[in-house]
Write a protein that holds these residues in place. Structure first.
Motif: not given
Length: 182
Positions: A13-14, A1-4, A28-32, A34-37
């Motif tokens: 990424a979403g 997702a980060a690369q996407q 936490p990493g996925a939540i963070s 997803m907040a960026e998304v």
């Protein structure tokens, strides 16, 4: 997702993060991410909800406070933005967090407060180029070119190869009509 996200594939990424969060809703990493998304989808409320979720899992989450500050900026709520950045700096003092606070204060026209935050940090970290640049930028933005010159010169003394510092110093010298600018 980060690369996407890095490749500007917000939709992909979403999708990836939805899948990841369906199996690990408190990661936490996925939540963070997803907040960026959410932020890239222009959904500050969704990003804020995820920041608060991060804080429930870890009340000292730096990522959550960065997100809360960004959400407040997007919602044009300067008091909450500064509150989040001050809390972040208090909880996790660092060069990056100080520079964030200085930039926000400066952008909001609070140049005295920006200088005070910088001076407090620099009293213990005098050779911090990132903060010297940030306060130099804030001073230049406020028209305090003599102060900006002093900050950029201090940064250039620490790192004489920093092109950004040298460029900003030259611009300030031009504003001061100093012949050494060229």
């Amino acid at each position: 997702a980060a690369q996407q996200l890095q490749a500007q594939d917000v939709q992909g990424a979403g999708y990836s993060l939805d899948k990841a969060l369906s199996s690990s809703p408190d990661h936490p990493g996925a939540i963070s991410l997803m907040a960026e998304v959410d932020l890239r989808r222009n959904d500050p409320s969704g990003a804020e909800a995820k920041a608060r979720q991060l804080l429930r899992g870890n009340p000292k989450s730096e990522a959550a406070y960065v997100l809360l500050a960004e959400v407040a900026r997007l919602k044009r709520d300067p008091a909450k933005e500064i509150e989040a950045l001050r809390k972040l700096q208090e909880m996790a003092p660092s060069s990056a967090n100080t520079a964030r606070l200085i930039a926000a204060l400066s952008r909001l026209g609070q140049s005295k407060e920006a200088r005070a935050a910088a001076d407090q940090w620099l009293s213990r970290n005098a050779r911090d180029v990132r903060v010297l640049k940030a306060v130099g930028d804030a001073d230049a933005r406020a028209g305090a070119f003599t102060e900006a010159r002093r900050r950029y010169e201090a940064a250039a003394k620490v790192n004489p190869q920093d092109a950004e510092v040298l460029n900003n110093l030259a611009n300030v010298l031009i504003q001061l009509k100093d012949a050494s600018a060229v």
